[in-house]
Design a protein around this motif. Structure first.
Motif, PDB file in Angstrom:
ATOM      1  N   MET A 149      -7.704  14.883   0.471  1.00 48.44           N
ATOM      2  CA  MET A 149      -6.852  13.749   0.128  1.00 48.44           C
ATOM      3  C   MET A 149      -6.855  13.564  -1.381  1.00 48.44           C
ATOM      4  O   MET A 149      -7.885  13.767  -2.040  1.00 48.44           O
ATOM      5  CB  MET A 149      -7.350  12.479   0.806  1.00 48.44           C
ATOM      6  CG  MET A 149      -6.421  11.286   0.656  1.00 48.44           C
ATOM      7  SD  MET A 149      -7.037   9.858   1.600  1.00 48.44           S
ATOM      8  CE  MET A 149      -5.634   8.755   1.441  1.00 48.44           C
ATOM      9  N   ALA A 150      -5.711  13.180  -1.937  1.00 49.31           N
ATOM     10  CA  ALA A 150      -5.600  13.064  -3.394  1.00 49.31           C
ATOM     11  C   ALA A 150      -4.998  11.729  -3.801  1.00 49.31           C
ATOM     12  O   ALA A 150      -4.171  11.151  -3.084  1.00 49.31           O
ATOM     13  CB  ALA A 150      -4.743  14.202  -3.951  1.00 49.31           C
ATOM     14  N   PHE A 181       1.812   9.480  -0.587  1.00 43.96           N
ATOM     15  CA  PHE A 181       2.160   9.480   0.834  1.00 43.96           C
ATOM     16  C   PHE A 181       2.698  10.841   1.250  1.00 43.96           C
ATOM     17  O   PHE A 181       2.314  11.394   2.280  1.00 43.96           O
ATOM     18  CB  PHE A 181       3.205   8.398   1.132  1.00 43.96           C
ATOM     19  CG  PHE A 181       3.578   8.332   2.590  1.00 43.96           C
ATOM     20  CD1 PHE A 181       2.781   7.656   3.489  1.00 43.96           C
ATOM     21  CD2 PHE A 181       4.717   8.969   3.056  1.00 43.96           C
ATOM     22  CE1 PHE A 181       3.101   7.600   4.841  1.00 43.96           C
ATOM     23  CE2 PHE A 181       5.050   8.918   4.400  1.00 43.96           C
ATOM     24  CZ  PHE A 181       4.245   8.233   5.297  1.00 43.96           C
ATOM     25  N   SER A 182       3.585  11.407   0.430  1.00 40.24           N
ATOM     26  CA  SER A 182       4.183  12.700   0.757  1.00 40.24           C
ATOM     27  C   SER A 182       3.119  13.792   0.820  1.00 40.24           C
ATOM     28  O   SER A 182       3.093  14.607   1.741  1.00 40.24           O
ATOM     29  CB  SER A 182       5.242  13.068  -0.283  1.00 40.24           C
ATOM     30  OG  SER A 182       5.763  14.354  -0.041  1.00 40.24           O
ATOM     31  N   TYR A 183       2.219  13.800  -0.171  1.00 39.58           N
ATOM     32  CA  TYR A 183       1.187  14.844  -0.225  1.00 39.58           C
ATOM     33  C   TYR A 183       0.148  14.665   0.884  1.00 39.58           C
ATOM     34  O   TYR A 183      -0.192  15.603   1.595  1.00 39.58           O
ATOM     35  CB  TYR A 183       0.493  14.809  -1.594  1.00 39.58           C
ATOM     36  CG  TYR A 183      -0.687  15.757  -1.703  1.00 39.58           C
ATOM     37  CD1 TYR A 183      -0.500  17.098  -2.003  1.00 39.58           C
ATOM     38  CD2 TYR A 183      -1.992  15.299  -1.485  1.00 39.58           C
ATOM     39  CE1 TYR A 183      -1.569  17.974  -2.093  1.00 39.58           C
ATOM     40  CE2 TYR A 183      -3.068  16.164  -1.563  1.00 39.58           C
ATOM     41  CZ  TYR A 183      -2.854  17.496  -1.873  1.00 39.58           C
ATOM     42  OH  TYR A 183      -3.914  18.345  -1.945  1.00 39.58           O
ATOM     43  N   HIS A 195      -4.363  14.897   5.425  1.00 36.27           N
ATOM     44  CA  HIS A 195      -5.397  14.189   4.685  1.00 36.27           C
ATOM     45  C   HIS A 195      -5.585  12.779   5.237  1.00 36.27           C
ATOM     46  O   HIS A 195      -6.708  12.274   5.326  1.00 36.27           O
ATOM     47  CB  HIS A 195      -5.035  14.142   3.201  1.00 36.27           C
ATOM     48  CG  HIS A 195      -4.513  15.448   2.695  1.00 36.27           C
ATOM     49  ND1 HIS A 195      -3.175  15.676   2.476  1.00 36.27           N
ATOM     50  CD2 HIS A 195      -5.132  16.621   2.415  1.00 36.27           C
ATOM     51  CE1 HIS A 195      -3.003  16.923   2.055  1.00 36.27           C
ATOM     52  NE2 HIS A 195      -4.165  17.515   2.013  1.00 36.27           N
ATOM     53  N   PHE A 196      -4.482  12.144   5.619  1.00 37.80           N
ATOM     54  CA  PHE A 196      -4.568  10.813   6.202  1.00 37.80           C
ATOM     55  C   PHE A 196      -5.344  10.825   7.521  1.00 37.80           C
ATOM     56  O   PHE A 196      -6.116   9.919   7.804  1.00 37.80           O
ATOM     57  CB  PHE A 196      -3.162  10.252   6.456  1.00 37.80           C
ATOM     58  CG  PHE A 196      -2.508   9.677   5.238  1.00 37.80           C
ATOM     59  CD1 PHE A 196      -3.220   8.883   4.349  1.00 37.80           C
ATOM     60  CD2 PHE A 196      -1.172   9.919   4.976  1.00 37.80           C
ATOM     61  CE1 PHE A 196      -2.613   8.346   3.221  1.00 37.80           C
ATOM     62  CE2 PHE A 196      -0.559   9.381   3.859  1.00 37.80           C
ATOM     63  CZ  PHE A 196      -1.281   8.598   2.975  1.00 37.80           C
ATOM     64  N   ASP A 209       2.770   2.150   7.288  1.00 36.21           N
ATOM     65  CA  ASP A 209       1.577   2.464   8.062  1.00 36.21           C
ATOM     66  C   ASP A 209       0.348   2.641   7.196  1.00 36.21           C
ATOM     67  O   ASP A 209      -0.760   2.802   7.710  1.00 36.21           O
ATOM     68  CB  ASP A 209       1.787   3.748   8.885  1.00 36.21           C
ATOM     69  CG  ASP A 209       2.788   3.530  10.004  1.00 36.21           C
ATOM     70  OD1 ASP A 209       2.871   2.394  10.489  1.00 36.21           O
ATOM     71  OD2 ASP A 209       3.467   4.496  10.385  1.00 36.21           O
ATOM     72  N   LEU A 210       0.520   2.647   5.866  1.00 37.78           N
ATOM     73  CA  LEU A 210      -0.634   2.787   4.991  1.00 37.78           C
ATOM     74  C   LEU A 210      -1.640   1.665   5.194  1.00 37.78           C
ATOM     75  O   LEU A 210      -2.814   1.816   4.878  1.00 37.78           O
ATOM     76  CB  LEU A 210      -0.172   2.792   3.525  1.00 37.78           C
ATOM     77  CG  LEU A 210       0.509   4.071   3.044  1.00 37.78           C
ATOM     78  CD1 LEU A 210       1.165   3.833   1.697  1.00 37.78           C
ATOM     79  CD2 LEU A 210      -0.492   5.198   2.936  1.00 37.78           C
TER      80      LEU A 210
END
Length: 256
Positions: A149-150, A181-183, A195-196, A209-210
């Motif tokens: 995750m970044a 979000f995209s990455y 990553h999410f 949804d974050l």
């Protein structure tokens, strides 16, 4: 002006001085430009510009390709790519970052695989971006080496270490939410998970949804089941990371 005696530019300089158009070269305030790039005559200035770009600023050495990208936007002289290659080739840091072998380096030793999320971080910088109205021209990238995750945090190239430390602890409040979000919603090739899904135990479908850390998807969300499920996922990811490290080591050691 050294242009008039420089082996690379003396003929071009002469034509421009006498108002004889030559491709896209022109003079501005006594300086020779090719398009919007400043022409650099043959002096030690060439090497200094290369070294300042690939080794300066906030990041570690950029390596050959990124240095060339940075140079081509600003400066010009014949065969400057070859000069960049020579300097980078002599730089041990750049060779290690590219995974290239050197006789004195010994066998490739991969970093240890972390056991959990946000225990081990890597940082890097994306420099030389168009400057925004707030004066930021770079991105500070923080990556969790377990989940991959970044966070992409806007900054200025000239920020000093204390400013970067402050940005690090501010985290998401100064980050780029759409980019993140995209990455982070994509499946990573190494972990096999998004990553999410590793950090929040679920895949996010929309930006809203974050704010949701858990999403049922038909799976029990009791503390016990969530803990057991997440432990199994971490074990799977840990195994994949170990296999990836072993694969990279086998490839690298063939040339050492």
């Amino acid at each position: 002006m050294l242009y008039e005696v420089d082996k690379d530019f003396k003929e071009i300089w002469s034509k421009c001085v006498h108002n004889q158009p030559f491709i896209d070269f022109h003079l501005i305030d006594g300086y020779l430009l090719k398009g919007n790039k400043l022409c650099i005559f043959e002096t030690s200035l060439r090497e200094k510009l290369i070294r300042d770009l690939y080794g300066g600023g906030l990041s570690e050495h950029l390596g050959r390709d990124k240095t060339i990208v940075g140079m081509v936007k600003r400066y010009y002289w014949p065969q400057f790519k070859k000069d960049v290659g020579k300097i980078v080739q002599r730089c041990y840091t750049c060779q290690v970052s590219k995974g290239q072998s050197q006789n004195a380096a010994g066998l490739y030793m991969p970093l240890l695989v972390p056991n959990d999320i946000w225990q081990d971080l890597s940082i890097d910088f994306v420099l030389g971006l168009p400057r925004s109205q707030r004066g930021v021209d770079s991105i500070f990238v923080v990556v969790d080496t377990f989940s991959k995750m970044a966070h992409f945090i806007t900054c200025k190239k000239m920020n000093h270490a204390a400013s970067i430390a402050k940005l690090f602890f501010q985290g998401a409040s100064v980050s780029l939410p759409q980019v993140e979000f995209s990455y982070n919603n994509d499946v990573h090739s190494v972990t096999g998970k998004s990553h999410f899904s590793l950090v929040y135990t679920s895949v996010l479908n929309r930006t809203i949804d974050l704010v949701k850390l858990l999403k049922a998807h038909g799976v029990s969300t009791t503390t016990e089941h969530v803990a057991e499920n997440f432990k199994a996922v971490k074990n799977e990811v840990n195994e994949r990371l170990e296999k990836t490290n072993s694969k990279y080591k086998a490839i690298a050691d063939k040339h050492r």
